[in-house]
Design a protein around this motif. Structure first.
Motif, PDB file in Angstrom:
ATOM      1  N   THR A   1       0.504  -1.175   0.155  1.00 36.61           N
ATOM      2  CA  THR A   1       0.317  -0.185  -0.116  1.00 36.61           C
ATOM      3  C   THR A   1       1.005   1.287  -0.168  1.00 36.61           C
ATOM      4  OG1 THR A   1       0.233  -0.027   2.055  1.00 36.61           O
ATOM      5  CG2 THR A   1      -1.994  -0.917   1.080  1.00 36.61           C
TER       6      THR A   1
ATOM      7  N   TYR B   1      -0.945   2.668 -20.379  1.00 33.18           N
ATOM      8  CA  TYR B   1       0.134   2.948 -19.814  1.00 33.18           C
ATOM      9  C   TYR B   1       0.700   4.142 -20.696  1.00 33.18           C
ATOM     10  CZ  TYR B   1      -1.421  -2.101 -18.315  1.00 33.18           C
ATOM     11  OH  TYR B   1      -1.969  -3.032 -17.848  1.00 33.18           O
TER      12      TYR B   1
ATOM     13  N   ASN C   1      -4.778   3.095 -13.604  1.00 28.92           N
ATOM     14  CA  ASN C   1      -5.907   2.262 -13.073  1.00 28.92           C
ATOM     15  C   ASN C   1      -7.402   2.360 -13.908  1.00 28.92           C
ATOM     16  OD1 ASN C   1      -8.051   0.537 -12.278  1.00 28.92           O
ATOM     17  ND2 ASN C   1      -7.777   0.668 -10.662  1.00 28.92           N
ATOM     18  N   PRO C   2      -8.315   1.553 -14.877  1.00 32.66           N
ATOM     19  CA  PRO C   2      -8.736   1.456 -15.739  1.00 32.66           C
ATOM     20  C   PRO C   2      -9.882   2.062 -14.954  1.00 32.66           C
ATOM     21  CG  PRO C   2      -8.314   0.061 -16.529  1.00 32.66           C
ATOM     22  CD  PRO C   2      -7.127   0.795 -15.377  1.00 32.66           C
ATOM     23  N   TYR C   3     -10.491   0.831 -13.973  1.00 29.64           N
ATOM     24  CA  TYR C   3     -11.306   0.780 -13.587  1.00 29.64           C
ATOM     25  C   TYR C   3     -12.369  -0.009 -13.997  1.00 29.64           C
ATOM     26  CZ  TYR C   3     -10.365   2.050  -8.610  1.00 29.64           C
ATOM     27  OH  TYR C   3      -9.117   2.098  -7.130  1.00 29.64           O
TER      28      TYR C   3
ATOM     29  N   ASP D   1     -12.905  -2.898 -17.226  1.00 35.38           N
ATOM     30  CA  ASP D   1     -12.017  -4.262 -18.295  1.00 35.38           C
ATOM     31  C   ASP D   1     -12.205  -3.305 -19.571  1.00 35.38           C
ATOM     32  OD1 ASP D   1     -11.823  -6.083 -15.663  1.00 35.38           O
ATOM     33  OD2 ASP D   1     -13.690  -6.741 -16.522  1.00 35.38           O
TER      34      ASP D   1
ATOM     35  N   TYR E   1      -5.678  -7.785 -22.848  1.00 34.38           N
ATOM     36  CA  TYR E   1      -5.262  -8.664 -21.984  1.00 34.38           C
ATOM     37  C   TYR E   1      -5.618 -10.409 -23.078  1.00 34.38           C
ATOM     38  CZ  TYR E   1      -4.494  -5.334 -18.792  1.00 34.38           C
ATOM     39  OH  TYR E   1      -4.721  -3.879 -18.378  1.00 34.38           O
TER      40      TYR E   1
ATOM     41  N   GLY F   1      -4.695   0.497  -3.779  1.00 43.50           N
ATOM     42  CA  GLY F   1      -6.065   0.699  -5.227  1.00 43.50           C
ATOM     43  C   GLY F   1      -5.161   0.755  -6.293  1.00 43.50           C
ATOM     44  N   ALA F   2      -4.678   1.372  -6.514  1.00 40.52           N
ATOM     45  CA  ALA F   2      -4.136   2.243  -7.863  1.00 40.52           C
ATOM     46  C   ALA F   2      -3.274   0.923  -8.724  1.00 40.52           C
ATOM     47  CB  ALA F   2      -2.215   2.748  -7.917  1.00 40.52           C
TER      48      ALA F   2
ATOM     49  N   THR G   1      -1.516  -5.458  -7.596  1.00 45.13           N
ATOM     50  CA  THR G   1      -2.297  -6.592  -8.050  1.00 45.13           C
ATOM     51  C   THR G   1      -2.484  -6.522  -8.903  1.00 45.13           C
ATOM     52  OG1 THR G   1      -2.683  -6.203  -5.473  1.00 45.13           O
ATOM     53  CG2 THR G   1      -3.301  -8.738  -6.792  1.00 45.13           C
ATOM     54  N   GLU G   2      -3.692  -6.052  -9.525  1.00 43.33           N
ATOM     55  CA  GLU G   2      -4.057  -6.470 -10.377  1.00 43.33           C
ATOM     56  C   GLU G   2      -2.681  -6.470 -11.964  1.00 43.33           C
ATOM     57  OE1 GLU G   2      -6.555  -7.503 -11.839  1.00 43.33           O
ATOM     58  OE2 GLU G   2      -7.656  -7.279 -10.373  1.00 43.33           O
TER      59      GLU G   2
ATOM     60  N   LYS H   1      -1.060  -9.895 -14.379  1.00 44.27           N
ATOM     61  CA  LYS H   1      -1.386  -9.639 -15.898  1.00 44.27           C
ATOM     62  C   LYS H   1      -0.418 -10.454 -15.710  1.00 44.27           C
ATOM     63  CE  LYS H   1      -5.230  -6.912 -16.637  1.00 44.27           C
ATOM     64  NZ  LYS H   1      -6.028  -7.478 -15.392  1.00 44.27           N
TER      65      LYS H   1
ATOM     66  N   ASN I   1     -10.199   0.163  -1.761  1.00 38.49           N
ATOM     67  CA  ASN I   1      -9.949  -0.900  -2.967  1.00 38.49           C
ATOM     68  C   ASN I   1     -10.519  -2.325  -2.231  1.00 38.49           C
ATOM     69  OD1 ASN I   1      -9.372  -2.433  -4.688  1.00 38.49           O
ATOM     70  ND2 ASN I   1      -7.188  -2.461  -4.214  1.00 38.49           N
TER      71      ASN I   1
ATOM     72  N   ASN J   1     -10.569  -4.763  -3.054  1.00 39.04           N
ATOM     73  CA  ASN J   1     -10.236  -6.316  -3.134  1.00 39.04           C
ATOM     74  C   ASN J   1      -8.368  -5.546  -2.429  1.00 39.04           C
ATOM     75  OD1 ASN J   1      -8.442  -8.522  -3.306  1.00 39.04           O
ATOM     76  ND2 ASN J   1      -8.489  -8.763  -5.128  1.00 39.04           N
TER      77      ASN J   1
ATOM     78  N   SER K   1      -5.179  -5.381  -0.946  1.00 38.45           N
ATOM     79  CA  SER K   1      -3.350  -6.396  -0.187  1.00 38.45           C
ATOM     80  C   SER K   1      -3.623  -5.563   1.331  1.00 38.45           C
ATOM     81  CB  SER K   1      -2.591  -6.251  -1.125  1.00 38.45           C
ATOM     82  OG  SER K   1      -2.951  -6.512  -2.749  1.00 38.45           O
TER      83      SER K   1
HETATM   84  N1  LIG Z   1      -5.508  -3.292 -15.378  1.00 37.76           N
HETATM   85  C1  LIG Z   1      -6.930  -3.557 -14.686  1.00 37.76           C
HETATM   86  N2  LIG Z   1      -7.555  -3.220 -15.938  1.00 37.76           N
HETATM   87  C2  LIG Z   1      -9.106  -3.055 -15.196  1.00 37.76           C
HETATM   88  N3  LIG Z   1      -9.331  -3.081 -13.593  1.00 37.76           N
HETATM   89  C3  LIG Z   1      -8.519  -2.738 -12.993  1.00 37.76           C
HETATM   90  C4  LIG Z   1      -6.850  -3.145 -13.286  1.00 37.76           C
HETATM   91  N4  LIG Z   1      -5.921  -2.438 -12.320  1.00 37.76           N
HETATM   92  C5  LIG Z   1      -6.769  -2.204 -11.705  1.00 37.76           C
HETATM   93  N5  LIG Z   1      -8.525  -2.840 -11.677  1.00 37.76           N
HETATM   94  C6  LIG Z   1      -8.999  -2.621 -10.995  1.00 37.76           C
HETATM   95  O1  LIG Z   1      -8.676  -1.596  -9.792  1.00 37.76           O
HETATM   96  C7  LIG Z   1      -9.118  -2.321  -8.378  1.00 37.76           C
HETATM   97  C8  LIG Z   1      -8.056  -2.231  -7.873  1.00 37.76           C
HETATM   98  O2  LIG Z   1      -6.971  -2.780  -8.035  1.00 37.76           O
HETATM   99  P1  LIG Z   1      -5.481  -3.871  -6.922  1.00 37.76           P
HETATM  100  O3  LIG Z   1      -5.857  -4.804  -5.687  1.00 37.76           O
HETATM  101  O4  LIG Z   1      -4.581  -4.387  -8.176  1.00 37.76           O
HETATM  102  O5  LIG Z   1      -5.173  -2.089  -6.249  1.00 37.76           O
HETATM  103  P2  LIG Z   1      -3.566  -2.455  -5.607  1.00 37.76           P
HETATM  104  O6  LIG Z   1      -2.732  -1.704  -5.848  1.00 37.76           O
HETATM  105  O7  LIG Z   1      -3.125  -3.774  -5.894  1.00 37.76           O
HETATM  106  O8  LIG Z   1      -4.284  -1.876  -3.664  1.00 37.76           O
HETATM  107  P3  LIG Z   1      -3.477  -2.592  -2.738  1.00 37.76           P
HETATM  108  O9  LIG Z   1      -2.519  -1.545  -2.349  1.00 37.76           O
HETATM  109  O10 LIG Z   1      -4.899  -2.000  -1.989  1.00 37.76           O
HETATM  110  O11 LIG Z   1      -3.860  -4.011  -2.737  1.00 37.76           O
HETATM  111  C9  LIG Z   1      -8.939  -3.967  -8.862  1.00 37.76           C
HETATM  112  O12 LIG Z   1      -9.835  -4.096  -8.006  1.00 37.76           O
HETATM  113  C10 LIG Z   1      -9.333  -4.129 -10.335  1.00 37.76           C
HETATM  114  O13 LIG Z   1     -11.255  -3.532  -9.795  1.00 37.76           O
END
Ligand SMILES: Nc1ncnc2c1ncn2[C@@H]1O[C@H](COP(=O)(O)OP(=O)(O)OP(=O)(O)O)[C@@H](O)[C@H]1O
Ligand SMILES: [Mg+2]
Length: 1050
Positions: free
Chosen positions: A11, A82, A93-95, A97, A101, A148-149, A152-153, A157, A197, A199, A201
């Motif tokens: 985070t 990107y 982050n596009p929030y 899909d 990919y 939330g940036a 993890t996603e 990928k 976020n 989800n 981490s």
């Molecule tokens: N490349 C992407 N395409 C589509 N949606 C995305 C993408 N990256 C992130 N997201 C969206 O943003 C949400 C948060 O992303 P992610 O869990 O990767 O954040 P994080 O940086 O790991 O945050 P944290 O530090 O809280 O774990 C994902 O659940 C997803 O809905």
């Protein structure tokens, strides 16, 4: 074995006080460094006009944050999330899909140079992978950004990219599966819904993948940092505990829940109700549970291990529900049920556990005493146990996954607490920034040296001073904190703050309320200290620092856990821990140590960076919150990044690559440069008009200082490409048309030759046939007189055939046409038959066509012919003249005569000349023929009637005269003798008489003279002689002399 590592910075945000975004922080940044190592930017060049630049290095105004953010915004609007800064990937982050990919995308980035395709996380992944394989260097990918940036996603990928694109055998497939499946498990236990976020981490992750020499992934290793254990016992409003609790309660089978003593409602559990949000719309706990259960099996957990793991999860929930009561000062547990479950689930003795949850062991004067805990102490002891159990189990889980990925188990430790945690995170970021700058500068410097280009020292903000402030031995903040934790006496968070003021009070990056100037004081609490991080100022509240730095699990609780029958717990709580009298390292020191270790690992690898940016706080697609983004750009140090990369030369490229790309722009280098590469590039740039200050030539690379120089070149290339393309097209079209033409031509020739062949064959065949025919013909001709035999049969048949064909063409046209082709000998008889048939046929059809009148005419003509043909000279003249029915009509005949005839029907009448019997005087008379008699009339009188029965005969000469004699019996008194008449139509008249009187046989044709009776036995003679004209006269001898003209026909 080579390694490729992915680092997610936990985070990674630095929280700034509201309104104080550290706008001035960059005053200290003495910029100027130079570009990154692998600035692959050609793709940016091609697309720069369309949607900003794909590489910030190419921003003309590279020092302007506004330009930077504008570029991000432009691209974000077009879903281009990107962008590069050299080799650093900035990801927004596009929030939502995006369709970027897919497998096709992976294929597009596979093995392709960075600069040939648009920026993508796959490009980073692929580039690292290829560098590892080609250069044999370990690689690492650092992913950072705030919660939330999309860190993890991004890491997922990258994993997916490797899973799909790396070569794989069956054995490797297991590793791939486990690597992929470790994600849902770690996320279930280590992720939670937060305000930022859904989800999030709640731990830092360091993942390590090993590849074999073929480039296939053969192993992996994960290190977890900083699990946010406090979440187990407390959640802020709107947040949740770790996903696994909800998944278990929602998804666990009835049976399982019964065994664990759980109810299917999160509201029943104190640890799950603090945030007041057990349900989240974006999360489906039930289906996630299934995914996690399956993943556990894939990773290699057996049923017993899963059961024990879930026992622990359930026991944490039960612990949360342990209620205290009793007197003030000595707490006791008010309900037994939880203890019963806990005893079973944790595999410990219930009463021992109860005691440990309510007492603290004190060693006084070598004796162990059990001192009761007050209510507050008891609940924090309980919470400490929950946190410790969960935290250690999480570590165990990570190790277990590592073991399944066949790698050694790392040291792991955890730190808890909100602001304390932020302190650690910001420290971590500070270290990473230091590392990043160092590595960038180092590689930059190395490259300059390698290329023989003078290295001008780059001025940049070195944040070592801040790192030192935090980590320095004895003098650093961590050391001071540890000291406060360990020293005897009444140490508190506040004494810690005072100590800080005493020790580092003069540090330029450290401020407290007491030390601050009036203005700063207004925005700082008395319990806070402020650090001036490289990315901005941050205030930290010292509350809880000491507690959180110490690991506050009472010894007697540890002892209980050590005795547990749960296999996982026995691994988590080591007996040696109890016998070790030395205090364990504090959380901050552990963190510092492992960070140092991480830095060491990262230093040994070639790093790639992914910087994640969150576009807004509301998880909304398409919203670009400029304030929030500016804040992140700042704390991620992106402008600093850019400045360092752009300090020297914006662009560099190996000679061969540069020459290859731009050689078409100079006639000397196009199409190929034969000399040394450096000379080629030198010729090329001189031709392009580069000024000396715009570029430098190194040993193997060209360095270009300004993007605009490159843009101009790139633009020239664009234009050139068109003309080249036109040329190529023309060439190609010409070539293809030519080959098409050639193909057509050869085909035509082939067809022609074939057709000619056929024609020639046909002609030859015809000639052969003709020759054969001729030969047969000739042979047949030779043998024509022989009996039919093989030699002549053709000939004979031919002759017959040709005769018949000839006949067919030349048949007689009418009955009078007597022509007939001469038949060959063999067909004489047949020919005759045919001729007859033909004639018959013609006659028959002629006859069929004949009218009754004509028939009558013909019959008369036939009779005439019988009578006179070849007998009388003027007969031929009569043939073409038709016989008429009468020569005198009713009006030509005197009515008296007609009257005299009465009812007798007149059949024929003709004017005649009668010669007297005596003087042969000619008298005009009319000869009338009726049914029964011939009548000679003169005017109105019937002069003589001769009954046909009395008509003895008729005489006529053979010459061409018209005289004839009707012989009547001389003894008939009524008659005056024979009658000598002359008619101009003698043949017609005589024929009529012969027919009417039926005297056909009684006509005599005489030569020379005719005798006739004159009456009463007297005789007269008519002499006929041929002469030149008709002359009838009485001769001297008393005969009637008739001279008949000679006719041509005779
Ligand atoms: N490349 C992407 N395409 C589509 N949606 C995305 C993408 N990256 C992130 N997201 C969206 O943003 C949400 C948060 O992303 P992610 O869990 O990767 O954040 P994080 O940086 O790991 O945050 P944290 O530090 O809280 O774990 C994902 O659940 C997803 O809905
Ligand atoms: Mg995450």
């Amino acid at each position: 074995m080579m390694e490729l590592k992915i680092q997610l910075i936990p985070t990674g945000e630095i929280i700034l006080p509201p309104g104080k975004n550290g706008e001035n922080f960059c005053h200290n940044c003495k910029v100027v460094a130079s570009d990154g190592v692998r600035a692959m930017m050609e793709s940016a060049l091609t697309a720069r006009d369309r949607v900003g630049v794909q590489d910030f290095v190419l921003l003309e105004n590279y020092t302007s944050e506004a330009a930077f953010i504008e570029n991000l915004r432009k691209r974000f609007k077009e879903n281009l999330i990107y962008t590069y800064i050299g080799s650093v990937l900035v990801s927004v982050n596009p929030y939502k899909d995006l369709e970027i990919y897919t497998k096709n995308h992976m294929e597009r980035y596979r093995g392709v140079n960075f600069y040939e395709v648009s920026p993508h996380i796959y490009a980073v992944a692929d580039n690292s992978y290829r560098s590892m394989r080609t250069e044999g260097k370990d690689q690492c990918i650092l992913i950072s950004g705030e919660s939330g940036a999309g860190k993890t996603e991004a890491s997922k990928k990258i994993l997916q990219y490797y899973a799909i694109t790396c070569p794989a055998s069956e054995q490797v497939q297991t590793v791939k599966d486990r690597l992929l499946q470790s994600n849902p498990v770690l996320e279930a236990f280590g992720n939670a819904k937060t305000l930022r976020n859904d989800n999030s981490s709640r731990f830092g992750k360091y993942m390590d993948i090993q590849f074999d020499f073929k480039g296939a992934p053969v192993g992996g290793h994960i290190i977890n940092y900083l699990l946010e254990k406090s979440r187990v016992v407390h959640q802020n409003h709107g947040e949740r505990n770790f996903h696994i609790f909800y998944q278990l309660i929602e998804g666990g089978e009835e049976d399982l829940l019964r065994r664990l003593g759980l109810e299917r409602s999160p509201l029943q559990y104190q640890y799950l109700v603090k945030g007041n949000c057990p349900k989240v719309s974006s999360i489906n706990d039930r289906s996630d549970w299934k995914v996690v259960r399956k993943a556990l099996t894939v990773i290699g957990f057996n049923e017993d291990e899963v059961e024990e793991l879930l026992n622990i999860i359930a026991s944490v929930l039960h612990l949360g529900n342990v209620q205290y009561g009793g007197e003030e000062g000595s707490a006791c547990i008010t309900s037994d049920t939880q203890i019963k479950y806990l005893a079973r689930l944790l595999g410990v003795n219930g009463s021992v556990l109860t005691e440990a949850l309510t007492h603290k062991k004190i060693i006084a004067k070598g004796e162990e005493l059990m001192s009761p805990l007050n209510l507050e102490q008891a609940s924090s002891a309980r919470d400490a146990l929950s946190k410790a159990v969960y935290g250690r189990t999480f570590t165990w889980l990570v190790n277990k996954i590592n073991a399944s990925l066949a790698y050694t188990v790392p040291d792991v430790w955890v730190v808890v607490c909100c602001s304390f945690e932020q302190f650690c995170i910001n420290y971590c970021n500070e270290k990473l920034q230091q590392l990043f700058i160092e590595l960038t500068l180092k590689s930059e410097q190395e490259e300059y040296e390698a290329e023989g280009i003078t290295w001008e020292p780059v001025q940049y903000f070195n944040n070592k001073i801040i790192c030192d402030l935090v980590e320095e031995k004895f003098k650093g903040i961590i050391s001071i904190l540890d000291e406060e934790c360990l020293r005897p006496g009444d140490a508190s968070d506040f004494t810690f703050l005072e100590k800080l003021e005493d020790t580092v009070g003069g540090h330029p990056h450290f401020v407290t309320h007491k030390l601050a100037d009036g203005k700063t004081r207004k925005v700082m609490g008395r319990e806070e200290f402020r650090l001036l991080h490289y990315a901005g100022e941050v205030n930290y509240n010292v509350n809880g620092f000491l507690d959180k730095n110490n690991d506050l699990l009472f010894r007697n609780l540890k002892e209980v856990m050590v005795m547990s029958e749960n296999n996982i717990l026995t691994q988590c709580f080591d007996r040696e821990e109890l016998s070790d009298k030395k205090r364990p390292d504090t959380a901050a020191t552990q963190f510092k140590a492992s960070l140092a270790k991480l830095m060491e690992i990262l230093m040994s690898k070639e790093p790639s960076y992914v910087r994640c940016i969150k576009p807004n706080d509301s998880k909304q697609a398409g919203r670009f919150d400029e304030v929030l983004i500016r804040h992140q750009v700042k704390y991620l140090g992106l402008m600093e990044n850019l400045r360092v990369r752009r300090a020297g030369f914006a662009y560099r490229r190996r000679y061969e690559v540069f020459l290859q790309r731009y050689k078409s722009l100079c006639p000397d280098t196009w199409p190929n440069w034969q000399g040394k590469l450096a000379d080629g590039v030198s010729t090329l740039v001189k031709h392009l008009g580069y000024k000396p200050e715009e570029y430098k030539l190194g040993r193997s690379k060209i360095f270009i200082r300004f993007p605009k120089t490159l843009f101009a070149t790139e633009d020239a290339l664009e234009t050139r490409k068109h003309s080249l393309a036109t040329k190529l097209q023309a060439g190609w079209k010409g070539y293809s048309q030519k080959s098409k033409y050639q193909k057509l031509r050869t085909s035509a020739i082939a067809v022609q030759a074939w057709w000619r062949g056929i024609l020639a064959k046909r002609r030859a065949q015809r000639r052969r046939q003709a020759a054969n025919t001729i030969r047969r013909f000739v042979k047949g001709f030779i043998y024509r007189h022989k009996e039919r035999c093989p030699e002549n049969e053709y000939f004979l048949d031919y002759v017959r055939y040709s005769f018949l064909m000839n006949l067919r063409r030349n048949l007689p046209k009418n009955v009078l046409d007597k022509s007939w082709p001469t038949p060959p000998a063999a067909l004489k008889e047949a020919s005759e038959h045919l001729r007859k048939l033909c004639m018959q046929n013609m006659v028959w059809s002629y006859c069929k066509k004949i009218s009754p009148e004509w028939k009558h005419q013909m019959e008369q003509k036939m009779i005439a012919s019988e009578l006179f043909k070849d007998k009388k000279d003027n007969y031929p003249q009569s043939v073409p003249k038709l016989f008429v029915s009468t020569r005198l009509n009713g009006e030509d005949i005197n009515p008296k005569v007609l009257q005299a005839l009465g009812s007798e029907k007149m059949k024929y009448a003709v004017p005649v000349t009668k010669y007297d019997r005596k003087g042969y005087k000619p008298r005009p008379r009319q000869l009338l023929l009726t049914g029964s008699s011939a009548i000679i009339a003169e005017e109105g009188k019937l002069k003589q009637r001769i009954d046909y029965g009395a008509l003895k005969g008729i005489s006529v000469s053979s010459l061409s005269d018209g005289l004839f004699v009707l012989h009547v019996p001389s003894d008939d008194n009524k008659q005056k003798g024979d009658v000598v008449l002359q008619s101009d139509h003698v043949i017609e008249t005589l024929t009529k008489i012969a027919i009417c009187a039926e005297k056909i046989n009684n006509i005599n044709i005489n030569q020379g003279s005719i005798k006739f009776t004159v009456g009463q036995g007297k005789e007269g003679i008519i002499d006929f002689t041929p002469g030149s004209e008709l002359l009838v006269a009485k001769a001297k001898n008393g005969h009637l002399s008739v001279t008949a003209p000679r006719l041509n026909s005779r």
